[in-house]
Every structure is written in structure tokens, then in C-alpha cells.
Scaffold this motif. Structure first.
Motif, short mmCIF file in Angstrom:
data_model
loop_
_atom_site.label_atom_id
_atom_site.label_comp_id
_atom_site.label_asym_id
_atom_site.label_seq_id
_atom_site.Cartn_x
_atom_site.Cartn_y
_atom_site.Cartn_z
N GLN A 105 2.36 7.16 -2.59
CA GLN A 105 3.61 7.94 -2.54
C GLN A 105 4.77 7.08 -2.05
OE1 GLN A 105 3.55 10.97 -3.78
NE2 GLN A 105 1.33 11.07 -3.92
N GLU A 149 4.47 -0.87 6.28
CA GLU A 149 3.08 -0.43 6.28
C GLU A 149 2.40 -0.94 7.55
OE1 GLU A 149 0.88 1.57 4.60
OE2 GLU A 149 -0.48 0.83 6.15
N GLN A 150 1.69 -0.04 8.23
CA GLN A 150 1.07 -0.43 9.51
C GLN A 150 -0.09 -1.42 9.33
OE1 GLN A 150 -0.73 2.88 11.57
NE2 GLN A 150 -1.43 3.85 9.70
N HIS A 189 -5.34 -2.12 2.01
CA HIS A 189 -6.22 -1.63 3.07
C HIS A 189 -6.97 -0.39 2.58
CE1 HIS A 189 -4.11 2.06 4.35
NE2 HIS A 189 -3.00 1.43 4.04
N SER A 192 -5.36 7.10 2.05
CA SER A 192 -5.82 7.97 0.96
C SER A 192 -5.71 7.33 -0.41
CB SER A 192 -4.98 9.26 0.94
OG SER A 192 -5.08 9.93 2.16
N SER A 193 -5.08 6.17 -0.51
CA SER A 193 -4.76 5.65 -1.85
C SER A 193 -5.67 4.53 -2.33
CB SER A 193 -3.31 5.14 -1.86
OG SER A 193 -2.41 6.17 -1.53
N ARG A 235 -9.06 7.44 -9.73
CA ARG A 235 -8.62 8.81 -9.45
C ARG A 235 -8.60 9.54 -10.78
NH1 ARG A 235 -9.13 7.06 -5.07
NH2 ARG A 235 -7.79 7.23 -3.24
N ILE A 236 -8.82 10.85 -10.72
CA ILE A 236 -8.70 11.64 -11.95
C ILE A 236 -7.24 11.97 -12.18
CG2 ILE A 236 -9.20 13.89 -13.01
CD1 ILE A 236 -11.86 13.92 -11.60
N VAL A 263 5.20 1.49 12.60
CA VAL A 263 6.44 2.09 13.12
C VAL A 263 6.12 2.77 14.44
CG1 VAL A 263 8.15 3.90 12.73
CG2 VAL A 263 7.47 2.39 10.85
N CYS A 316 -12.79 8.37 2.76
CA CYS A 316 -11.37 8.40 2.40
C CYS A 316 -10.77 9.59 3.14
CB CYS A 316 -11.26 8.56 0.89
SG CYS A 316 -9.62 8.27 0.21
N MET A 375 -4.55 15.56 -5.31
CA MET A 375 -3.66 15.61 -6.47
C MET A 375 -2.59 14.54 -6.40
SD MET A 375 -2.69 19.55 -6.52
CE MET A 375 -1.14 19.62 -5.68
N SER A 422 -2.39 11.49 -6.80
CA SER A 422 -2.30 10.37 -7.72
C SER A 422 -1.74 10.78 -9.08
CB SER A 422 -3.69 9.75 -7.94
OG SER A 422 -4.15 9.25 -6.72
C1 LIG Z 1 -11.72 10.47 -2.17
C2 LIG Z 1 -10.38 10.82 -2.75
C3 LIG Z 1 -10.30 11.17 -4.07
C4 LIG Z 1 -9.08 11.54 -4.62
N1 LIG Z 1 -9.05 11.86 -5.91
C5 LIG Z 1 -7.88 12.17 -6.49
C6 LIG Z 1 -7.84 12.42 -7.86
O1 LIG Z 1 -8.86 12.38 -8.54
N2 LIG Z 1 -6.64 12.72 -8.43
C7 LIG Z 1 -5.50 12.76 -7.67
O2 LIG Z 1 -4.42 13.03 -8.22
N3 LIG Z 1 -5.51 12.49 -6.35
C8 LIG Z 1 -6.67 12.19 -5.74
N4 LIG Z 1 -6.72 11.92 -4.42
C9 LIG Z 1 -5.52 12.09 -3.62
C10 LIG Z 1 -4.59 10.91 -3.66
O3 LIG Z 1 -5.33 9.72 -3.66
C11 LIG Z 1 -3.72 11.04 -2.41
O4 LIG Z 1 -3.03 12.27 -2.45
C12 LIG Z 1 -2.71 9.93 -2.34
O5 LIG Z 1 -3.34 8.66 -2.39
C13 LIG Z 1 -1.94 10.07 -1.04
O6 LIG Z 1 -1.07 8.98 -0.94
P1 LIG Z 1 -0.09 8.81 0.28
O7 LIG Z 1 0.76 7.65 -0.03
O8 LIG Z 1 0.55 10.12 0.58
O9 LIG Z 1 -1.05 8.55 1.55
P2 LIG Z 1 -1.71 7.18 2.05
O10 LIG Z 1 -2.30 6.43 0.93
O11 LIG Z 1 -2.61 7.51 3.16
O12 LIG Z 1 -0.47 6.36 2.56
C14 LIG Z 1 0.15 6.59 3.81
C15 LIG Z 1 0.43 5.22 4.37
O13 LIG Z 1 1.29 5.34 5.52
C16 LIG Z 1 0.89 4.33 6.42
N5 LIG Z 1 1.39 4.67 7.76
C17 LIG Z 1 1.08 5.76 8.47
N6 LIG Z 1 1.69 5.72 9.67
C18 LIG Z 1 2.42 4.58 9.71
C19 LIG Z 1 3.25 3.98 10.70
N7 LIG Z 1 3.45 4.53 11.91
N8 LIG Z 1 3.84 2.79 10.40
C20 LIG Z 1 3.66 2.21 9.17
N9 LIG Z 1 2.85 2.74 8.23
C21 LIG Z 1 2.24 3.90 8.49
C22 LIG Z 1 -0.63 4.38 6.34
O14 LIG Z 1 -1.24 3.24 6.87
C23 LIG Z 1 -0.84 4.54 4.85
O15 LIG Z 1 -0.98 3.30 4.18
C24 LIG Z 1 -7.91 11.55 -3.83
C25 LIG Z 1 -7.98 11.17 -2.49
C26 LIG Z 1 -9.20 10.81 -1.95
C27 LIG Z 1 -9.26 10.44 -0.50
#
Ligand SMILES: Cc1cc2nc3c(=O)[nH]c(=O)nc-3n(C[C@H](O)[C@H](O)[C@H](O)COP(=O)(O)OP(=O)(O)OC[C@H]3O[C@@H](n4cnc5c(N)ncnc54)[C@H](O)[C@@H]3O)c2cc1C
Length: 403
Positions: free
Chosen positions: A62, A81-82, A87, A91-92, A97-98, A215, A359, A389, A391
Motif C-alpha cells: 500500500q 520503512e522500519q 522483509h 503483510s506484503s 496473492r489471489i 518512525v 503472515c 484483499m 493486493s
Molecule cells: C497470508 C496472506 C495472504 C493474503 N492473500 C491475499 C490475496 O490472496 N489477495 C489479496 O488481495 N490480498 C491478500 N492478502 C492481503 C494483502 O497481502 C495485504 O492486505 C497487503 O499486503 C497489506 O499491505 P500493507 O502495505 O497495508 O501492509 P504491510 O505490508 O504490513 O506494510 C506496512 C509496512 O509499514 C511498516 N511500518 C510499520 N510501522 C512503521 C514505522 N514506525 N516506521 C517505519 N515503517 C513502519 C512495516 O514494517 C511494513 O513494512 C494476504 C495477506 C496475507 C498475510
């Protein structure tokens, strides 16, 4: 410096494999940017403070897309990124991912054609495949609200008869009376690749990635100051995309969101007969199972040869800092539930997982996205992709952030 070395290694791999276009590594992006950007003079002994047009916290899918869209709009953007990238703590991560149009909510289904188009654009720019179309089967009993919602949003032609289902998905044995829907647009997003592709595209547009910088503090105002473990940054605009850490980041800004981080067991199951088709099956989702009320989904073998990914769409409440702290010998009820499912629906797979990974999901109460301004500081935007969702639309979502 650990992260410089790390990014050099990563580029070497991607270039050697004929993958992504060469781009300056993020640490070099940072230095070039600092030359170009305003770097406020600091008092002796004080850290320097660098100014940007926008800062994004969190380099998951995201935050990376939000940063990319900002850079595309010519905003000088810093992505923080922390952890050192890539890494596997959020969650990513992971290979797959589907992506699907089969959603019970029609508005999500309607967003998908544009979403596929945006993925295609990134794929063209990256020059490597980011998506594999396999089709997706939705399985459930008539009357189940999710199945009926998908049936409504996909139309009556989506129903598969038993013979066609057996041809397309010979390994799947539905229970008597179950209905199968066919989403031909469904498939596998190559998640790690997509994440790297968008971060590289961000850098190519002059964006700055600073990984390994947590952060620690946000001082709101017309110009926001962000303090990390390594520096001080200022920008008139801040986007928080911190996934399971969102509450930790926003709490000092007076917010407490109703979020529930969950540890997800990501399970891979071995084909009993190697090469029996696990690699070429469609994706699937099974809904309305009495013993698995949150649903089960599966993807063809990709990460590990001969191992099919089948997971429960739910997990155990956790703190993201404690995700792996599971007392040894403690029961894994979701793994047992999946074993039961495999034995009856996918008898061509061994009913014990061959690989078990973790995850994080971060659930909102209604399972929908959060994308909003901070109620008091309108130049701080908070976004969160609930459940499995996130992804599907990060590009769409990132462009909303950036606009
Ligand atoms: C097993 C699994 C299967 C999935 N399957 C699907 C699927 O099939 N289809 C689909 O659409 N979605 C799927 N998803 C969901 C999708 O992968 C997640 O919704 C998406 O990756 C979330 O991304 P994000 O960037 O919000 O979160 P994250 O990837 O967690 O990113 C947040 C980032 O913020 C960083 N951060 C946090 N605090 C700080 C700070 N203080 N300073 C600096 N950095 C910080 C973290 O280290 C992290 O890297 C799945 C998820 C999982 C776990």
C-alpha cells in the motif's frame, strides 16, 4: 551500512536474471535527492532535517504504491520503512496473492477491470510478468450469503456444471449440492515481484526509499516533522500505511482505531503424486463451510515445486512485534481445520502441511478498507487494507492517496 549492501545485492540478482531495469539503488536515490532537495541547516550536534513534498510511512504494497503515485505526480516523496527491504515481517511478503473479480460486494467487483489495467501498466514498465491468469473457482452451498453475493456480481453465466468443473479442476472434490462459480479473470499476483517492481518504479521517478528507519515520532502542523531512528524529515503531507503497526504509529496523534492484527498460518501441501497437476490448477475459494466460517482459499503450486498453497482466511490475534512467539507444542487449530478440508476436498494432497509460514492480516470491524484524513490534521492520511484483499487494488488505492 547494512541496507546499502543489501540493495546492491538485490539489484545484482534482478539484473542477472534479466528482470527489472537498472535503477539507482534507493540509498543512492536518497543522496541524489538530498543534493536536490532542501536540506535545512542543523545546529552543531543536531541531526540534519531534509524536506520533501510528501512522506509515506510503510513500504508494504500500500505505502509503496502511494509513494509511486506521488512520485508520478512529480511530488518529491520519501518512503520510510522500519525494516531493511525486502522483509517478511508484515503483510506484503511472499510470492503469491489471489486477484479476482469474484466479490460479494458489487463495488469491489466493478473496481477490478481498472485494477487489472493498472497492474498491466506496471507489468509493461517492469518488463517482467507480475500476474498469472489461472481463473478462480468459488465453491459453496446455495443460499450462502458470500456465494450468492458473488453469483449476483458475476452474473448467471458464472455457474460451472459438474463436468466442466471436473475438467478444469480435476483434483477438487466438491460435496454434494455445492455450487461452483467460475471467475475467468482470477489469477495469481506475483507479490514479491510486484512489490519490488513498484519500489523500483518509484525510484526511477526520483523517489527516495529509506529502509531500516523506524518512525519514532510525528509532530503535526502545516509542515509535519517525522523523526526516525536515523534522521529528521519534514513535509507538508504525510501518509501512514503501517499495516499491523498502524495503531502504534497513530496513537501519539490521539487516535485509536478498532483494528485487529492476526497471525495467519500460511500452509503449503505436497502433492501425493509429484506432477499430478498442482501447478496448473486454478485458484479457489470455499465459502460457508460450517467448520471454517471465514472461508478457505488455495493457489496453484508456485513458491515451492509440488506444494500447493491452501490457507484459512482467518488467524489468531497477535501483536505484530510478537508474531512468532508461539509456545512450543501449542495447538494450531487452523492447521487442523485445513487438514480436514484437504482430506475431503483435495485428496490428491498430503493432509499434513509440508511448509508452514506466518503472515499478518489487520482486520477492520467490517472487513473494508480504511482510507481517510486524520480527524484533526487534514494533511495526515491514514490507510489500511483489511483482510486478504489488499493486493487487489493497491495501485487504485495509491492513486487515491496521492490525489
Ligand atoms: C497470508 C496472506 C495472504 C493474503 N492473500 C491475499 C490475496 O490472496 N489477495 C489479496 O488481495 N490480498 C491478500 N492478502 C492481503 C494483502 O497481502 C495485504 O492486505 C497487503 O499486503 C497489506 O499491505 P500493507 O502495505 O497495508 O501492509 P504491510 O505490508 O504490513 O506494510 C506496512 C509496512 O509499514 C511498516 N511500518 C510499520 N510501522 C512503521 C514505522 N514506525 N516506521 C517505519 N515503517 C513502519 C512495516 O514494517 C511494513 O513494512 C494476504 C495477506 C496475507 C498475510
Amino acid at each position: 551500512m547494512g541496507h546499502k549492501l543489501h540493495w546492491r545485492e538485490k539489484k545484482t540478482v534482478s539484473l542477472r536474471s534479466g528482470g527489472l531495469c537498472p535503477v539507482p539503488p534507493p540509498w543512492l536515490c536518497s543522496q541524489l535527492q538530498e543534493d536536490r532537495m532542501g536540506t535545512d541547516m542543523a545546529a552543531p550536534g543536531q541531526p540534519r532535517c531534509t524536506s520533501y513534498d510528501a512522506i509515506v510511512i510503510g513500504a508494504g504494497i500500500q505505502g509503496s504504491f502511494a509513494a509511486y503515485h506521488l512520485a508520478q505526480r512529480r511530488r518529491n516523496t520519501l518512503l520510510l520503512e522500519q525494516f531493511f527491504l525486502p522483509h517478511s515481517r508484515g503483510s506484503s511478503h511472499g510470492q503469491s496473492r489471489i486477484t479476482r473479480s469474484a466479490y460479494p460486494q458489487e463495488h469491489y467487483a466493478h473496481m477490478m477491470p481498472h485494477s487489472f489495467h493498472l497492474w498491466q501498466q506496471l507489468e509493461d514498465e517492469a518488463g517482467i510478468p507480475l500476474y498469472r491468469r489461472t481463473g478462480l473457482v468459488v465453491l459453496g452451498l446455495p443460499g450462502d450469503p458470500k456465494l450468492e453475493g458473488c453469483r449476483r456480481s458475476m452474473g448467471p453465466d458464472a455457474v460451472l456444471d459438474a463436468v466442466t468443473l471436473a475438467q478444469r479442476f480435476p483434483g477438487l472434490r466438491p460435496r454434494p449440492g455445492e455450487v461452483a462459480l467460475w471467475d475467468r479473470s482470477g489469477g495469481v499476483l506475483l507479490a514479491d515481484r510486484a512489490l519490488r517492481a513498484v519500489q523500483d518504479a518509484f525510484c526511477r521517478r526520483g523517489g527516495t526509499v529509506r529502509d531500516g528507519e523506524k518512525v519514532l515520532r510525528i509532530d503535526p502542523g502545516a509542515v509535519i516533522t517525522v523523526t526516525t531512528t536515523a534522521g529528521l524529515y519534514r513535509a507538508p503531507r504525510l501518509i501512514i500505511a503501517a499495516g499491523a503497526w498502524t495503531n502504534a504509529v497513530v496513537a501519539p496523534l490521539g487516535l485509536r482505531l478498532p483494528l485487529q492484527p492476526l497471525r495467519i498460518d500460511v500452509c503449503y501441501w505436497r502433492e501425493k503424486e509429484p506432477g499430478s497437476g498442482g501447478a496448473v490448477t486454478p485458484c479457489f475459494m470455499a465459502t460457508g463451510l460450517p467448520y471454517a466460517p471465514h472461508g478457505i482459499y488455495g493457489l496453484p503450486a508456485l513458491e515451492y515445486p509440488g506444494l500447493v498453497k491452501v490457507c484459512y482466511h482467518h488467524g489468531s490475534p497477535t501483536d505484530p512485534e510478537e508474531r512468532d512467539r508461539i509456545p512450543s507444542g501449542s495447538p494450531r487449530p487452523h492447521v487442523s481445520l485445513l487438514s480436514n478440508f484437504i482430506s475431503s476436498y483435495l485428496p490428491g494432497l498430503e493432509p499434513q502441511p509440508a511448509v508452514l509460514e506466518s503472515c499478518l492480516y489487520t482486520n477492520t470491524p467490517d472487513g473494508d478498507f480504511i482510507l481517510d484524513q486524520h480527524p484533526k490534521y487534514s494533511n495526515i492520511i491514514i490507510g489500511l487494507a483489511s483482510q486478504a484483499m489488499g493486493s487487489n487494488w493497491p495501485q487504485w488505492w495509491g492513486s487515491c492517496y496521492a490525489s
